[in-house]
Design a protein around this motif. Sequence first.
Motif, PDB file in Angstrom:
ATOM      1  N   SER A 178      54.563  97.746  68.210  1.00 26.53           N
ATOM      2  CA  SER A 178      55.142  98.655  67.072  1.00 26.53           C
ATOM      3  C   SER A 178      55.602  97.870  66.059  1.00 26.53           C
ATOM      4  O   SER A 178      55.157  98.024  64.790  1.00 26.53           O
ATOM      5  CB  SER A 178      56.120  99.879  67.486  1.00 26.53           C
ATOM      6  N   GLN A 179      56.367  96.810  66.374  1.00 28.12           N
ATOM      7  CA  GLN A 179      57.092  96.064  65.409  1.00 28.12           C
ATOM      8  C   GLN A 179      56.073  95.037  64.733  1.00 28.12           C
ATOM      9  O   GLN A 179      56.202  94.885  63.610  1.00 28.12           O
ATOM     10  CB  GLN A 179      58.003  95.054  65.988  1.00 28.12           C
ATOM     11  N   ARG A 180      54.981  94.966  65.137  1.00 26.54           N
ATOM     12  CA  ARG A 180      53.858  93.847  64.682  1.00 26.54           C
ATOM     13  C   ARG A 180      53.147  94.842  63.694  1.00 26.54           C
ATOM     14  O   ARG A 180      52.074  94.608  62.933  1.00 26.54           O
ATOM     15  CB  ARG A 180      53.079  93.367  65.720  1.00 26.54           C
ATOM     16  N   GLY A 181      53.195  96.337  63.939  1.00 27.28           N
ATOM     17  CA  GLY A 181      52.257  97.247  63.209  1.00 27.28           C
ATOM     18  C   GLY A 181      51.159  97.523  63.818  1.00 27.28           C
ATOM     19  O   GLY A 181      50.078  98.064  63.097  1.00 27.28           O
ATOM     20  N   SER A 182      50.886  97.088  64.960  1.00 23.05           N
ATOM     21  CA  SER A 182      49.644  97.356  65.863  1.00 23.05           C
ATOM     22  C   SER A 182      49.925  98.826  66.429  1.00 23.05           C
ATOM     23  O   SER A 182      50.110  98.882  67.739  1.00 23.05           O
ATOM     24  CB  SER A 182      49.248  96.249  66.768  1.00 23.05           C
ATOM     25  N   ILE A 183      49.905  99.769  65.732  1.00 25.88           N
ATOM     26  CA  ILE A 183      50.139 100.892  66.412  1.00 25.88           C
ATOM     27  C   ILE A 183      49.146 101.575  67.180  1.00 25.88           C
ATOM     28  O   ILE A 183      49.540 102.202  68.146  1.00 25.88           O
ATOM     29  CB  ILE A 183      50.482 102.033  64.818  1.00 25.88           C
TER      30      ILE A 183
END
Length: 214
Positions: A178-183
């Motif tokens: 989530s923090q990496r943006g890999s939703i």
Amino acid sequence: MNEVLEIIWMTLRVSGTALLISVFFGISLGFFVALREFPLKKVLIALINTGMGLPPVVVGLLVLLFLWRGGPLGFLELIYTPVAMIVAQIVLATPIIAGLTLATIQQIPQKLKWQAQALGIKGWQLVWLFIRETKLSLLAAIMAGFGGIISEVGAVMIVGGNIKGQTRVLTTSIVLESQRGSIELALILGLILLVISFSVNIGLTLIQQRVKKS
């Protein structure tokens, strides 16, 4: 794919081990407090009830202080290992199982206790009798304990460190992705976590309902 399987295996390994140990200590503690009279019993009950709502991050911090290299148990070198994560989950789940077991045993009709005493049933025989009488509620306590640890993220993140290939589990992976943006990947991992949680609970529920009919 191999990494996801590794994360799933680590999740099952950590939470499964923690649940088994928590069931042993939680049910034993619940029975002991319910059936024994001793000084400060009410204080211990209050501590168990308080433990049922312990914030996971506080548990993680306390376990970290004990297992840190400079802490009382630092010589064991367990910090940032699966064992440290299991310890944190045991601390979280044991009070939940103990508290629900205690409440269950205290609700057993006094008449049954008197009958057991009249028949000379005591010790392990008495414990086994009460387990048979309350097995549905005890299974519910185990499910509550499992629910408290399988979805936990704060404590395992603090003491495990979320190290790839060593201490990464589903909950910490979801936070990381989530923090990496890999939703999309985070949602897939979340779905896997829900499937595991549902599978365990449906298994315990089937056992519970089968016991109810027998």
